[in-house]
Design an enzyme around this catalytic site. Structure first.
Site, PDB file in Angstrom:
ATOM      1  N   GLN A  65       4.553   5.149 -10.254  1.00  0.00           N
ATOM      2  CA  GLN A  65       3.813   5.772  -9.159  1.00  0.00           C
ATOM      3  C   GLN A  65       3.399   7.184  -9.561  1.00  0.00           C
ATOM      4  OE1 GLN A  65       5.304   7.494  -5.430  1.00  0.00           O
ATOM      5  NE2 GLN A  65       3.945   6.055  -4.372  1.00  0.00           N
ATOM      6  N   CYS A  80       3.319  11.274   0.825  1.00  0.00           N
ATOM      7  CA  CYS A  80       4.382  12.270   0.855  1.00  0.00           C
ATOM      8  C   CYS A  80       4.172  13.273   1.999  1.00  0.00           C
ATOM      9  CB  CYS A  80       4.417  13.006  -0.491  1.00  0.00           C
ATOM     10  SG  CYS A  80       5.814  14.094  -0.627  1.00  0.00           S
ATOM     11  N   ASN A 102       5.152  -1.565   5.067  1.00  0.00           N
ATOM     12  CA  ASN A 102       6.305  -0.718   4.748  1.00  0.00           C
ATOM     13  C   ASN A 102       6.770   0.030   5.989  1.00  0.00           C
ATOM     14  OD1 ASN A 102       6.733   2.490   3.257  1.00  0.00           O
ATOM     15  ND2 ASN A 102       8.215   0.850   3.119  1.00  0.00           N
TER      16      ASN A 102
END
Ligand SMILES: Cc1cc2nc3c(=O)[nH]c(=O)nc-3n(C[C@H](O)[C@H](O)[C@H](O)COP(=O)(O)O)c2cc1C
Length: 376
Positions: free
Chosen positions: A76, A107, A209
């Site tokens: 990643q 993030c 997710n």
């Protein structure tokens, strides 16, 4: 329509993916999860800063080392400058450093979003497009996927636009964490958003997710959202065997693992041993393992003094000896599945000045955002 998930020539069957987690999903942890899955699934590295990679920073080069058993190799990347992302991706392709590249746009930590990176970035549609274009063209035959959140906050939702841009730029699959950056890890993940993205980009696989704590949760997410696969993060912390359960569930079995404390202790020692081998120093491995101790022991009857002692061991012998003092015959504490790690609630997202004024103006983004990162 559902899509089979494949990474280049590698079919990911069943479509279960270990989420990238900074400081966690290094080669030893991926190896452990992979052993439990019987080699099935996809295991993504923690995020690697593109600037550090192109500069061949020593620590970064260590982070991208894979165990020979890892196939396909997934890295990643995190970057904010299209040219640097392009360079990093070309380096990976030309030097055969990985088989798959995932791009991090999820993030939420202030030191990243403050510079316009991570989950702040998709708000700038043109910048997102430029990064994806550089990555896909630089990657050649390597598949490029992306992972993102719903948006910055409820007033600045970006995932549908970002998903469309990703399809247009040739991204292979998209993982959506159903939270905004402002939510960090608080509240519950919005699985409806995953369903909406799936409808919005029917051309490519969408991976769901957020808040999968058990194999049953994974099947339920697929059923409720129509997603093509699942990405599991915190549910695996201190529970790498969740991958055995995930594979079982997707294969129609329910022989889920409920390890005793004795079995958990053996996994702990193996995890610490693998870390030591990877770091080339047993003691460094045990020290790095300390952060995992509380996750592994969650729910078991272990006194606080003993927990503290186990979290400061410096050798495998000390760790083993401490574990052997526990009542190792304890059964798996049913209900210990559940949140581990950070669960902070609503937060103001720290952004560069004026960031939200114009989603198409990219001035103000600086490469500095790449220099200083950790966490997802
Ligand atoms: C300790 C930690 C580190 C993380 N690091 C990253 C990262 O490097 N890259 C990334 O895309 N997401 C990162 N994440 C986010 C996870 O990949 C995942 O999206 C998030 O935890 C939600 O999934 P979960 O509910 O299954 O945990 C991190 C999460 C945690 C808890």
């Amino acid at each position: 329509m559902t899509h089979p998930l494949s990474i280049g020539p590698h079919a990911v069957t069943p479509p279960v993916v270990l989420a990238p987690m900074a400081g966690i999903t290094n080669a030893p942890f991926r190896t452990l999860c992979r052993e439990f899955s019987g080699g099935k699934g996809l295991f993504v590295s923690e995020m690697i800063t593109t600037r550090a990679l192109v500069e061949r920073n020593e620590k970064t080069m260590q982070l991208i080392r894979f165990d020979p058993s890892e196939q396909p190799r997934s890295i990643q990347l995190y970057g904010v400058d299209p040219a640097t992302v392009g360079k990093a991706v070309r380096m990976i392709a030309e030097e055969d450093l990985a088989d798959h590249i995932d791009l991090n746009f999820g993030c939420p930590v202030p030191k990243v979003t403050r510079k316009g990176g991570g989950s702040a970035l998709p708000y700038k549609r043109n910048l997102l497009r430029a990064i994806l274009r550089e990555a896909v063209s630089g990657a050649g035959d390597l598949p490029v996927t992306m992972k993102m959140r719903k948006g910055i906050d409820d007033d600045h939702i970006t995932y549908l636009d970002a998903g469309r841009i990703a399809v247009e730029e040739g991204v292979t699959a998209i993982a959506l964490h159903g939270r905004t950056a402002a939510q960090h890890y608080g509240g519950t993940a919005d699985w409806d958003a995953i369903a909406r993205l799936k409808e919005h980009v029917p051309e490519i696989p969408v991976l769901g997710n957020g808040d999968i704590w058990s194999a049953e949760d994974a099947l339920r997410m697929v059923r409720e959202t129509g997603c093509d696969g699942v990405v599991v993060g915190r549910g695996c912390l201190g529970r790498p065997w969740l991958f055995a359960d995930l594979v079982a569930a997707f294969e129609g079995r329910d022989d889920f693992l409920r390890p005793t404390l004795r079995e958990v202790a053996d996994v702990m020692v193996r995890h610490a041993t693998l870390l030591g081998e990877w770091l080339g120093d047993e003691s460094k491995g045990v020290v790095d393992f300390r952060k995992h101790v509380a996750w592994y022991l969650k729910g078991f009857a272990v006194g606080s003094e003993m927990r503290k002692r186990l979290a400061i061991t410096s050798s495998l012998q000390e760790l083993r000896a401490g574990l052997d003092e526990l009542d190792l015959d304890q059964a798996w504490p049913v209900g210990a599945e559940g949140p581990r790690g950070r669960t902070s609630g609503n937060n103001r997202v720290v952004l560069p000045d004026g960031w939200l004024k114009d989603p198409y103006d990219c001035s103000g983004i600086t490469e500095e955002a790449e220099l200083d990162t950790s966490g997802g």
